[in-house]
Scaffold this motif. Structure first.
Motif, PDB file in Angstrom:
ATOM      1  N   GLU B 137       0.763  -1.030   0.017  1.00 17.69           N
ATOM      2  CA  GLU B 137      -0.008   0.088  -0.105  1.00 17.69           C
ATOM      3  C   GLU B 137       0.959   1.231  -0.108  1.00 17.69           C
ATOM      4  O   GLU B 137       0.473   2.228  -0.819  1.00 17.69           O
ATOM      5  N   THR B 140       2.723   1.669  -3.237  1.00 21.62           N
ATOM      6  CA  THR B 140       1.661   2.304  -4.177  1.00 21.62           C
ATOM      7  C   THR B 140       1.436   3.586  -4.150  1.00 21.62           C
ATOM      8  O   THR B 140       1.362   4.315  -5.079  1.00 21.62           O
ATOM      9  N   ALA B 141       1.035   4.081  -2.864  1.00 25.01           N
ATOM     10  CA  ALA B 141       1.024   5.316  -2.717  1.00 25.01           C
ATOM     11  C   ALA B 141       2.176   6.254  -3.024  1.00 25.01           C
ATOM     12  O   ALA B 141       1.877   7.362  -3.825  1.00 25.01           O
ATOM     13  N   MET B 144       2.125   6.512  -6.748  1.00 27.07           N
ATOM     14  CA  MET B 144       0.981   7.452  -7.153  1.00 27.07           C
ATOM     15  C   MET B 144       1.417   8.993  -7.246  1.00 27.07           C
ATOM     16  O   MET B 144       1.272   9.521  -8.266  1.00 27.07           O
ATOM     17  N   GLU B 145       2.547   9.134  -6.084  1.00 32.87           N
ATOM     18  CA  GLU B 145       2.903  10.579  -6.124  1.00 32.87           C
ATOM     19  C   GLU B 145       3.695  10.695  -7.287  1.00 32.87           C
ATOM     20  O   GLU B 145       3.834  11.661  -8.027  1.00 32.87           O
ATOM     21  N   VAL B 147       3.371   9.345 -10.365  1.00 31.97           N
ATOM     22  CA  VAL B 147       2.459   9.223 -11.546  1.00 31.97           C
ATOM     23  C   VAL B 147       1.921  10.590 -11.634  1.00 31.97           C
ATOM     24  O   VAL B 147       1.995  11.415 -12.707  1.00 31.97           O
ATOM     25  N   ALA B 148       1.396  11.088 -10.473  1.00 34.48           N
ATOM     26  CA  ALA B 148       0.779  12.363 -10.504  1.00 34.48           C
ATOM     27  C   ALA B 148       1.942  13.597 -10.917  1.00 34.48           C
ATOM     28  O   ALA B 148       1.392  14.440 -11.537  1.00 34.48           O
ATOM     29  N   ASP B 151       2.799  13.337 -14.555  1.00 35.39           N
ATOM     30  CA  ASP B 151       1.749  13.914 -15.299  1.00 35.39           C
ATOM     31  C   ASP B 151       1.477  15.571 -15.211  1.00 35.39           C
ATOM     32  O   ASP B 151       1.430  16.031 -16.308  1.00 35.39           O
ATOM     33  N   PRO B 157       2.364   8.419 -18.733  1.00 36.92           N
ATOM     34  CA  PRO B 157       2.543   7.184 -17.916  1.00 36.92           C
ATOM     35  C   PRO B 157       3.360   6.043 -18.483  1.00 36.92           C
ATOM     36  O   PRO B 157       4.039   5.294 -17.959  1.00 36.92           O
ATOM     37  N   LEU B 188      -2.901  -0.256 -11.983  1.00 37.19           N
ATOM     38  CA  LEU B 188      -4.011   0.159 -11.848  1.00 37.19           C
ATOM     39  C   LEU B 188      -4.180   1.711 -11.691  1.00 37.19           C
ATOM     40  O   LEU B 188      -5.238   2.393 -11.384  1.00 37.19           O
ATOM     41  N   LEU B 189      -3.002   2.461 -11.339  1.00 41.82           N
ATOM     42  CA  LEU B 189      -2.938   3.858 -11.115  1.00 41.82           C
ATOM     43  C   LEU B 189      -3.527   4.791 -12.085  1.00 41.82           C
ATOM     44  O   LEU B 189      -4.134   5.980 -11.786  1.00 41.82           O
ATOM     45  N   SER B 190      -3.314   4.445 -13.239  1.00 44.85           N
ATOM     46  CA  SER B 190      -3.696   5.621 -14.368  1.00 44.85           C
ATOM     47  C   SER B 190      -4.184   4.606 -15.498  1.00 44.85           C
ATOM     48  O   SER B 190      -3.746   3.492 -15.624  1.00 44.85           O
ATOM     49  N   ASN B 191      -4.612   5.391 -16.477  1.00 39.42           N
ATOM     50  CA  ASN B 191      -5.023   4.619 -17.834  1.00 39.42           C
ATOM     51  C   ASN B 191      -4.543   5.791 -18.935  1.00 39.42           C
ATOM     52  O   ASN B 191      -5.072   6.866 -19.082  1.00 39.42           O
TER      53      ASN B 191
END
Lengths: 445, 265
Positions: B137, B140-141, B144-145, B147-148, B151, B157, B188-191
């Motif tokens: 978890e 993954t968090a 996510m940082e 990925v964001a 972006d 991505p 699963l974080l982004s598409n």
């Protein structure tokens, strides 16, 4: 079809106020994506965020119902770009067009022809789906009369084509109860057209002059609260239609909501053969409805056949009917070949027998469409099922000998099959490619 | 397609260290060719720990140029020295892969713009100044940082390679399943989803029978969505494992000679 963390994060206010109970908006987005939090926990969400959540639960291409009663059909709910990825769900609706410039007799004659476009393919009935009525005259009364005439003469759902809201209103007074497709709302007339479509709960075609204007108009219509839509990018040139159809499907699958509806494509062409080719292309390339002019069976049958093939489930084996197949007009002394009803197996043996110039009977045992060795391993190609098929189809009454030929791969079945059938069982080659020399050595000796 | 990042051009190895010291291009070229023939998609380039910090940028540029003179492969520029990364990017032909940034804000703010500027892909490690997180978890968090932030700097991505951080199985055994689960979650974080990578041989540090551990983990990680790995491209058994996993995952169409085809792409 859940939303990803990044997609949700982009919709959040990014205040990092912690009021939702998470340390950051990013953390909250991940909780939402994982289904561990509800959007209501955030006091600052915008309408965009709610829209995003909507997108998460809606299918990428909306389901649209056309018509009422027995001939009603559905479009949409598609989930793939390529049929081999899963399958195409709802076959393209084929609409044949009549014009309100035609005389009443001409209209009636053409509609009668359309009613007869019913074909028997592999044991199933396949037909066209709609009659399109075009307001070419520009005259509202003429349009309404033609719509009435068509409706009185066919059970198929109607597709009403007019850019004039007043003409459409008159036509809908007659046909509205049967929920025809209203074609079309564009940037100029959409408010009036939406009001009409809403009143009759009829599917509404939205027409753009290009993809951008299409998306804009759809969004305006969605803002009016109407989502029973079909899309027309406005393209009529083959290459442009393919490009637009592809974009619409691709963007829909990426959850671009304005394109999340089935499409309509117009194959109308003065050359009926070209029209069939255009229609075939659109059937393969994502069209929900394709409109053509020709009602001649020779122009429609190929399109219907293609549609049947394109929309079969690639995951399911294709079966041929379990019956006696005659190759090259066989006589009483022709060999009897036993196989399974997997289409690939059947066509292999049929092709090789024909290539060997050997008149013969082929008897596929119903194995739910699986191959000889697969069916054998699954217990579906057994001495019992072979004997049952031989008896049921009465194949031995057609010949003056008592021999059947089984595939070499299941030679082990020969003894018991002979016992159960009372036939002499010859074991053929393992591969149907060897059937020619087998005939020469074992049959024509 | 699974991307092998060939690990061999690294100053950790004596032959490369000597090559750097003597400015002898031959070992670098030889390893570039050997790894390309073995099926490498990227060539990892690392100046090694011995190179002086002040000289790393120049060495990196020389290694990248030398390797790309020998083969037509992109490089994975593997260093913590930002100047060395930029020098490598300047001479690089085609799309490079920067290895790496962590989820520390300062690093992301320096390296993501650099990646965007040179149109390079970049590896993001799922760790920050607090170290390597244990749970899937938390990994993954941090992903996510990454990925964001990527972006926000306009990096797609598909150009971000998330590394969930593999630790040795003999001393950090409990990280194994967390790392595998993180690989699943990251997809699963982004598409479209971010790509994933690992430093494969970390899993077997100081353990006996390293090849067995490496290839077993590689197959398991590929099932969880691993898209690439920094690994020994010349370990035939290991590459065979990657090829076979690719086939079983239906990522490339089966044929009897798939082991050969996998190396040809």
């Amino acid at each position: 079809m859940g939303l990803t963390g990044l997609e949700i994060f982009k919709q959040l206010p990014k205040k990092n106020c912690k009021e939702c109970g998470q340390p950051t908006c990013l953390a909250f987005a991940m909780q939402l994506a994982a289904g561990k939090a509800g959007l209501d926990a955030c006091p600052y969400v915008s309408d965009a965020a709610r829209e995003a959540l909507d997108s998460a639960s809606a299918p990428p291409v909306a389901l649209v119902k056309i018509g009422v009663g027995e001939k009603a059909f559905e479009l949409g709910n598609e989930t793939v770009m390529f049929r081999h990825d899963k399958r195409f769900e709802h076959p393209t609706g084929i609409a044949i067009q009549v014009s309100d410039n035609m005389s009443a007799d001409e209209v009636k004659a053409k509609v009668d022809k359309v009613n007869k476009l019913v074909f028997d393919r592999v044991g199933q009935v396949h037909e066209v789906n709609m009659v399109a009525v075009a307001n070419d005259s520009g005259d509202a009364a003429k349009f309404a009369d033609t719509v009435k005439l068509v409706q009185d003469n066919t059970a198929y759902p109607l597709l009403l084509t007019s850019g004039d809201a007043a003409a459409m209103e008159k036509a809908l007074e007659i046909a509205g109860v049967n929920k025809p497709v209203v074609n079309a709302a564009d940037a100029g007339n959409y408010e009036a057209m939406v009001a009409l479509a809403k009143k009759y709960e009829a599917p509404l075609v939205v027409k753009g002059s290009d993809l951008n204007s299409l998306a804009e108009t759809v969004e305006k219509i969605a803002a009016l609260g109407y989502k029973n839509l079909i899309l027309d990018s406005g393209a009529r040139e083959l290459s442009k239609v393919i490009a637009d159809q592809t974009q619409i499907r691709r963007q829909a699958l990426k959850l671009f909501r304005p394109f999340g509806y089935p499409t309509i494509a117009f194959a109308n062409n003065d050359d009926a053969v070209m029209e069939s080719l255009y229609a075939s292309t659109y059937v393969a390339k994502y069209a929900g409805i394709v409109v053509v002019n020709s009602a001649e069976p020779e122009h429609i049958l190929p399109v219907i056949t293609l549609r049947l093939n394109i929309y079969t489930d690639p995951q399911k084996p294709i079966a041929v009917e379990s019956k006696i197949y005659e190759i090259l007009d066989p006589g009483k002394d022709a060999p009897v070949l036993i196989t399974t009803n997997f289409s690939l197996s059947y066509f292999c043996i049929a092709g090789d027998t024909e290539a060997a110039r050997m008149p013969a009977y082929i008897v596929p045992v119903d194995t739910d469409g699986i191959s000889v060795l697969t069916a054998w391993a699954a217990g579906k190609f057994s001495p019992e099922s072979i004997a049952d098929t031989i008896k049921k189809l009465g194949i031995m009454d057609k010949v003056n000998h008592n021999k059947v030929i089984i595939p070499g791969g299941v030679a082990v079945l020969s003894g018991q099959t002979a016992e159960l059938t009372g036939c002499e069982v010859l074991v053929g080659p393992r591969e149907s490619a060897g059937i020619n020399s087998f005939f020469k050595q074992q049959w024509n000796q | 397609m699974f991307e092998i990042i060939g690990e061999r051009i690294n100053g950790l190895f004596y032959d490369i260290r000597d090559a750097i010291a003597n400015k002898d291009p031959k070992p670098v070229r030889d390893w570039a060719v050997k790894q390309a023939e073995a099926g490498a998609f990227w060539l990892d380039i690392n100046t090694g720990p011995v190179a002086k910090k002040s000289e790393q940028a120049e060495i990196m540029a020389w290694l990248v140029k030398t390797a790309q003179e020998a083969v037509d492969l992109p490089c994975c520029i593997d260093t913590t020295n930002w100047d060395a990364i930029e020098e490598g990017l300047k001479v690089h032909k085609g799309k490079a892969l920067i290895n790496s940034t962590t989820a520390e804000q300062a690093k992301m703010d320096a390296l993501f713009p650099m990646a965007a500027n040179y149109n390079a892909a970049i590896v993001g490690l799922a760790m920050n100044e607090k170290g390597v997180p244990k749970s899937a978890e938390d990994r993954t968090a941090l992903a996510m940082e990454l990925v964001a932030n990527a972006d926000a700097y306009g990096i797609s991505p598909v150009d971000l390679y998330i590394d969930p951080l593999v630790l040795p199985v003999n001393v950090a055994q409990e990280h194994g399943p967390e790392c595998l689960e993180a690989l699943r979650q990251v997809k699963l974080l982004s598409n479209p989803s971010p790509k994933t990578t690992v430093g494969l041989s970390n899993i077997s540090q100081k353990a006996p029978n390293r090849p067995l551990i490496n290839k077993t983990f590689l197959a398991m990680a590929m099932v969880c969505g691993l898209d690439s790995a920094v690994m020994d491209a010349c370990d035939d058994d290991l590459v065979d494992t990657a090829a076979t996993a690719t086939i079983i995952l239906n990522q490339s169409i089966y044929c009897d000679s798939y082991l050969k085809i996998f190396r040809q792409k």
